[in-house]
Write a protein that holds these residues in place. Structure first.
Motif, mmCIF file in Angstrom:
data_model
loop_
_atom_site.group_PDB
_atom_site.id
_atom_site.type_symbol
_atom_site.label_atom_id
_atom_site.label_comp_id
_atom_site.label_asym_id
_atom_site.label_seq_id
_atom_site.Cartn_x
_atom_site.Cartn_y
_atom_site.Cartn_z
ATOM 1 N N THR A 32 -14.003 -4.175 3.370
ATOM 2 C CA THR A 32 -13.526 -5.330 4.121
ATOM 3 C C THR A 32 -13.811 -6.625 3.389
ATOM 4 O OG1 THR A 32 -13.851 -4.162 6.214
ATOM 5 C CG2 THR A 32 -13.702 -6.549 6.331
ATOM 6 N N THR A 33 -14.948 -6.668 2.682
ATOM 7 C CA THR A 33 -15.269 -7.852 1.886
ATOM 8 C C THR A 33 -14.222 -8.049 0.805
ATOM 9 O OG1 THR A 33 -17.617 -7.401 2.263
ATOM 10 C CG2 THR A 33 -17.068 -8.980 0.555
ATOM 11 N N VAL A 34 -13.826 -6.952 0.168
ATOM 12 C CA VAL A 34 -12.746 -7.033 -0.820
ATOM 13 C C VAL A 34 -11.475 -7.525 -0.132
ATOM 14 C CG1 VAL A 34 -11.301 -5.707 -2.408
ATOM 15 C CG2 VAL A 34 -13.755 -5.212 -2.236
ATOM 16 N N TYR A 35 -11.223 -6.993 1.062
ATOM 17 C CA TYR A 35 -10.057 -7.412 1.849
ATOM 18 C C TYR A 35 -10.103 -8.910 2.141
ATOM 19 C CZ TYR A 35 -7.912 -8.236 6.469
ATOM 20 O OH TYR A 35 -7.239 -8.753 7.532
ATOM 21 N N ILE A 174 -7.718 0.959 6.246
ATOM 22 C CA ILE A 174 -6.310 0.709 6.583
ATOM 23 C C ILE A 174 -5.991 -0.778 6.431
ATOM 24 C CG2 ILE A 174 -4.668 0.630 8.509
ATOM 25 C CD1 ILE A 174 -5.912 3.293 9.458
ATOM 26 N N SER A 175 -6.871 -1.639 6.959
ATOM 27 C CA SER A 175 -6.650 -3.086 6.834
ATOM 28 C C SER A 175 -6.585 -3.510 5.375
ATOM 29 C CB SER A 175 -7.772 -3.857 7.534
ATOM 30 O OG SER A 175 -7.655 -3.778 8.930
ATOM 31 N N SER A 179 -3.423 -4.991 3.362
ATOM 32 C CA SER A 179 -3.550 -6.318 2.760
ATOM 33 C C SER A 179 -3.166 -6.293 1.284
ATOM 34 C CB SER A 179 -4.984 -6.834 2.927
ATOM 35 O OG SER A 179 -5.084 -8.182 2.552
ATOM 36 N N LEU A 180 -3.535 -5.219 0.593
ATOM 37 C CA LEU A 180 -3.140 -5.063 -0.812
ATOM 38 C C LEU A 180 -1.624 -5.002 -0.963
ATOM 39 C CD1 LEU A 180 -5.732 -2.499 -2.243
ATOM 40 C CD2 LEU A 180 -5.232 -4.769 -3.172
ATOM 41 N N LEU A 203 -0.995 -8.776 10.018
ATOM 42 C CA LEU A 203 -0.396 -7.438 9.956
ATOM 43 C C LEU A 203 -1.423 -6.381 9.538
ATOM 44 C CD1 LEU A 203 3.120 -8.096 8.361
ATOM 45 C CD2 LEU A 203 2.548 -7.664 10.758
ATOM 46 N N ALA A 204 -2.326 -6.741 8.635
ATOM 47 C CA ALA A 204 -3.366 -5.801 8.214
ATOM 48 C C ALA A 204 -4.269 -5.439 9.389
ATOM 49 C CB ALA A 204 -4.179 -6.404 7.070
#
Length: 452
Positions: A32-35, A174-175, A179-180, A203-204
């Protein structure tokens, strides 16, 4: 939830419980941090400091949405965990249903109010003439889809409430994967810049919401059928808000902290403001590893407190503290050593690099103490210690205000940069005192378990 999840909550060896409950959370939160950094990474590719600053100025909006997700999710989730420990799953379903619908309503109300006062809100966030339109576009889309973000954060707490850490991790993955996909599409290919970043985030989050609802409604052992429940007694609502409001207060003060940092940082230029935004996201990687550990253990703490297994509760807290300390030293040290090459992933601007690595070093110090502070607050949250949790939440926010004002007055930019670290050290000391009082309370309950 699989039967093995209950085993790890109630009777598995502590180290195995930590591995089962926390490692998926650590992976999920790290992802999530990467996200969270994807938006700023792709915006950074546009080489526009004003857009980068707008993303930073928009952080309080995300914090606000997470705050209301916590109000319902953390308050409801910790209550559900205690009910599972007390063998009352039917009541847990009703709490989960109330949490679900409360999150949606809160998100929609926030959106309505935001649309009515969007210009004053953007000014309050600290936007100047150069960043106003970018910040406004970013804010409008985040508020419009805010109920999805609130709901995602809330549902993730419910999933974890019964020990399904892997499911929580899958939702976070999934998020990140969405996002990617959406970030480069909306930001770079379609050219929507900051508006694309916000739309991709909504959307993510929606992808995770769909997955969590499916799991809870179809696969959960304790909460299946939760979605048909809406009303619960006032007494149960108060039990949710007892913990949830403390979390809301904590997040509100987090917003105040961010606004103050932005307010003082922008006096030294958009380069400094952008550096704070980049540095804070990089430091989140090791910081969130510690967070993943104790978040994974909150259902463990709550279940064993609810079932009056205080020896197991104490053993879990000791092991968690040990691992938080190890993570803080090892991973924060690695980030410090490689802070310059890591920062260069986000910007090659020499002025940003110089001030950004300095800001990151102070934030790493802050993160070490924050890890233990959050562990204390996690224990208080899980065991229903609303008073202790409120004290910690209020102190952490209120203390920062005089600290940053005083240090800014005395030391200028250096004072602004160090203000957060000094606040975290003092708050951690207060957390230690309150935890000692909590331990005494647990010892008393061991002698008189009927008081739980």
């Amino acid at each position: 939830m699989k039967l093995s999840d209950q085993y790890y909550l109630e009777s598995a060896p502590i180290r195995k419980s930590i591995a089962h409950l926390s490692i998926p959370m650590m992976i999920g939160i790290s992802v999530t941090t990467v996200y969270n950094m994807l938006n700023i990474f792709f915006i950074g590719l546009l080489r526009n400091t004003d857009m980068l600053s707008a993303i930073t100025l928009g952080l309080p909006i995300l914090t606000l949405l997470m705050a209301f997700g916590s109000l319902f999710g953390v308050g409801g989730g910790s209550f559900v965990s205690r009910l599972i420990g007390q063998k009352e799953p039917e009541k847990g379903k009703k709490i989960a249903g109330y949490t679900f619908y409360g999150s949606i309503i809160a998100g929609l109300v926030i959106a309505l109010l935001a649309f009515l006062f969007i210009d004053p809100i953007v000014h309050l966030l600290g936007a100047d003439a150069a960043t106003f339109e970018y910040t406004k576009n970013y804010a409008l889309i985040l508020f419009a889809g805010g109920f999805v973000i609130v709901l995602n954060f809330s549902l993730e707490q419910l999933v974890r409430s019964e020990g399904a850490s892997r499911v929580s991790m899958y939702g976070m993955l999934i998020s990140t994967l969405l996002s990617l996909l959406f970030d480069p599409l909306f930001i770079l290919i379609l050219g929507w810049n900051v508006a694309g970043a916000a739309f991709a985030m909504v959307l993510a989050n929606l992808g995770s919401v769909i997955y969590y609802v499916y799991f809870l409604e179809k696969k959960s052992a304790h909460l299946k059928g939760f979605i048909k429940h809406l009303k619960i007694p006032i007494q149960d609502q108060l039990e949710i808000y007892k913990i949830g409001v403390s979390e809301l207060v904590s997040f509100v003060f987090m917003i105040v902290t961010t606004l103050l940092l932005n307010r003082f940082a922008i006096e030294y230029g958009n380069d400094v403001l952008a550096s704070f935004g980049v540095a804070s996201r990089i430091v989140q990687i090791p910081e969130f590893l510690s967070m993943g550990l104790f978040l994974g253990m909150i259902p463990f703490f709550a279940t064993n407190f609810g079932s009056k297994n205080f020896d197991r509760l104490n053993a879990g807290i000791k092991q968690s503290a040990l691992w938080v300390g190890m993570i803080s030293v090892v991973f924060l040290g690695l980030v410090y050593v490689f802070r310059e090459p890591i920062f260069k992933l986000f910007s090659n601007d020499v002025s940003l690099l110089s001030i950004g690595t300095y800001i990151m070093a102070t934030m790493l110090i802050s993160a070490v103490f924050n890890g233990f502070t959050e562990l204390f607050m996690g224990v208080f949250q899980a065991t229903g210690q609303g008073t202790f949790l409120t004290i910690m939440s209020v102190m952490k926010g209120v203390l920062f205000i005089p600290v940053i004002i005083l240090l800014h007055h005395l030391f200028g930019l250096h004072g602004v940069i160090w203000s957060l670290a000094i606040t975290e050290v003092i708050t951690c000391l207060m957390g230690t005192i309150l935890f000692i009082l909590f331990k005494r309370r647990v010892s008393h309950l061991k002698m008189k378990p009927e008081l739980v």
